[in-house]
Scaffold this motif. Sequence first.
Motif, mmCIF file in Angstrom:
data_model
loop_
_atom_site.group_PDB
_atom_site.id
_atom_site.type_symbol
_atom_site.label_atom_id
_atom_site.label_comp_id
_atom_site.label_asym_id
_atom_site.label_seq_id
_atom_site.Cartn_x
_atom_site.Cartn_y
_atom_site.Cartn_z
ATOM 1 N N LYS A 32 -37.018 -127.876 -32.114
ATOM 2 C CA LYS A 32 -36.795 -126.640 -32.995
ATOM 3 C C LYS A 32 -35.863 -125.663 -32.152
ATOM 4 C CE LYS A 32 -40.340 -126.878 -36.586
ATOM 5 N NZ LYS A 32 -41.672 -126.271 -36.997
ATOM 6 N N MET A 33 -36.601 -125.460 -30.927
ATOM 7 C CA MET A 33 -35.856 -124.604 -29.981
ATOM 8 C C MET A 33 -34.421 -125.065 -29.466
ATOM 9 S SD MET A 33 -37.315 -123.062 -26.529
ATOM 10 C CE MET A 33 -38.557 -122.500 -27.189
ATOM 11 N N LEU A 34 -34.291 -126.225 -29.435
ATOM 12 C CA LEU A 34 -33.257 -126.831 -28.942
ATOM 13 C C LEU A 34 -32.095 -126.781 -30.062
ATOM 14 C CD1 LEU A 34 -31.291 -128.240 -27.135
ATOM 15 C CD2 LEU A 34 -32.332 -130.370 -27.683
ATOM 16 N N THR A 35 -32.445 -127.100 -31.465
ATOM 17 C CA THR A 35 -31.718 -127.096 -32.429
ATOM 18 C C THR A 35 -31.258 -125.582 -32.816
ATOM 19 O OG1 THR A 35 -32.829 -128.913 -33.699
ATOM 20 C CG2 THR A 35 -31.753 -127.258 -35.135
ATOM 21 N N ALA A 36 -32.295 -124.491 -32.398
ATOM 22 C CA ALA A 36 -31.673 -123.347 -32.773
ATOM 23 C C ALA A 36 -30.609 -122.909 -31.684
ATOM 24 C CB ALA A 36 -33.015 -122.374 -32.449
ATOM 25 N N MET A 37 -30.972 -123.331 -30.409
ATOM 26 C CA MET A 37 -29.879 -122.910 -29.342
ATOM 27 C C MET A 37 -28.544 -123.459 -29.658
ATOM 28 S SD MET A 37 -32.453 -123.269 -26.063
ATOM 29 C CE MET A 37 -31.101 -122.789 -24.828
ATOM 30 N N GLY A 76 -27.452 -124.228 -32.380
ATOM 31 C CA GLY A 76 -26.765 -123.466 -33.626
ATOM 32 C C GLY A 76 -26.235 -122.128 -33.203
ATOM 33 N N ILE A 77 -26.735 -121.541 -32.320
ATOM 34 C CA ILE A 77 -26.529 -120.189 -32.004
ATOM 35 C C ILE A 77 -25.141 -120.594 -30.968
ATOM 36 C CG2 ILE A 77 -26.872 -118.364 -30.402
ATOM 37 C CD1 ILE A 77 -29.798 -118.480 -31.192
ATOM 38 N N GLY A 78 -25.131 -121.491 -30.244
ATOM 39 C CA GLY A 78 -24.057 -121.843 -29.447
ATOM 40 C C GLY A 78 -22.819 -122.173 -30.241
ATOM 41 N N VAL A 79 -23.056 -122.946 -31.358
ATOM 42 C CA VAL A 79 -21.588 -123.321 -32.111
ATOM 43 C C VAL A 79 -21.253 -122.080 -32.695
ATOM 44 C CG1 VAL A 79 -21.194 -124.572 -34.244
ATOM 45 C CG2 VAL A 79 -22.608 -125.638 -32.380
#
Length: 229
Positions: free
Chosen positions: A19-24, A26-29
């Motif tokens: 979940k944390m990786l997905t959030a990071m 997403g923020i990066g994109v």
Amino acid sequence: MSQHKTIPSPTDASQGSKKMLTAMVGIGVFCALLIVLTYEGTKERIEKLKAEALEQAVFRVLPGISQTKIFELIEDGNFIPSDGKDRSKKLVYAGFDDGGSLVGIAIEASGQGYADVIRILYGYNPSNQTVVGMYVLESKETPGLGDKIEKDENFLSNFNALSVALTEDYKQIKNKVVPVKQGSKTNPWEVDGITGATISSRAIGNIIGESSSTMIPLIYNQLEKFKLD
């Protein structure tokens, strides 16, 4: 009474990391998309401002002009009229007086300075075979020292009548423009440097020396092509 502690299972920890990786990601994109959109949204405006600044610089390095026209140096060594939109091309800017007579040519050139590449524009007057103006288009030289190449009046006076005279056959520069130490200029093709900004001022002299050696003979031998109409 004994207390029981719940220890997260490896599966729970793994899901949390995902979940944390997905959030990071997403923020990066999102940030990358925002940067691209900002760049695309301001690109046209930036290019327009650069074009306006360049046009103003042409008038500064070619005193006495009232009209300009852009020409492109093509691969075979000939100059042809250009719209100037493709800045990757080798462009020069012809300046004309009110009567449509050619006054001079503004030439872009660049070279390594102290901090980064320096981009300049210098004006060439073919009637007396001299450089008659120089303007720094882009520089990251040290404020208060290297940036004196843009402000120092004594240094800028080097380019009021800097000799780029050709040999008798008009095939090359008779005396290549060279930088010298401040106060030691004795010849009209020398660029008097700036104490405290030696590298930056020498860079300007070398940039014009290299550029003029190539461009001036080409321009002089094709003066009939530089027409307003």
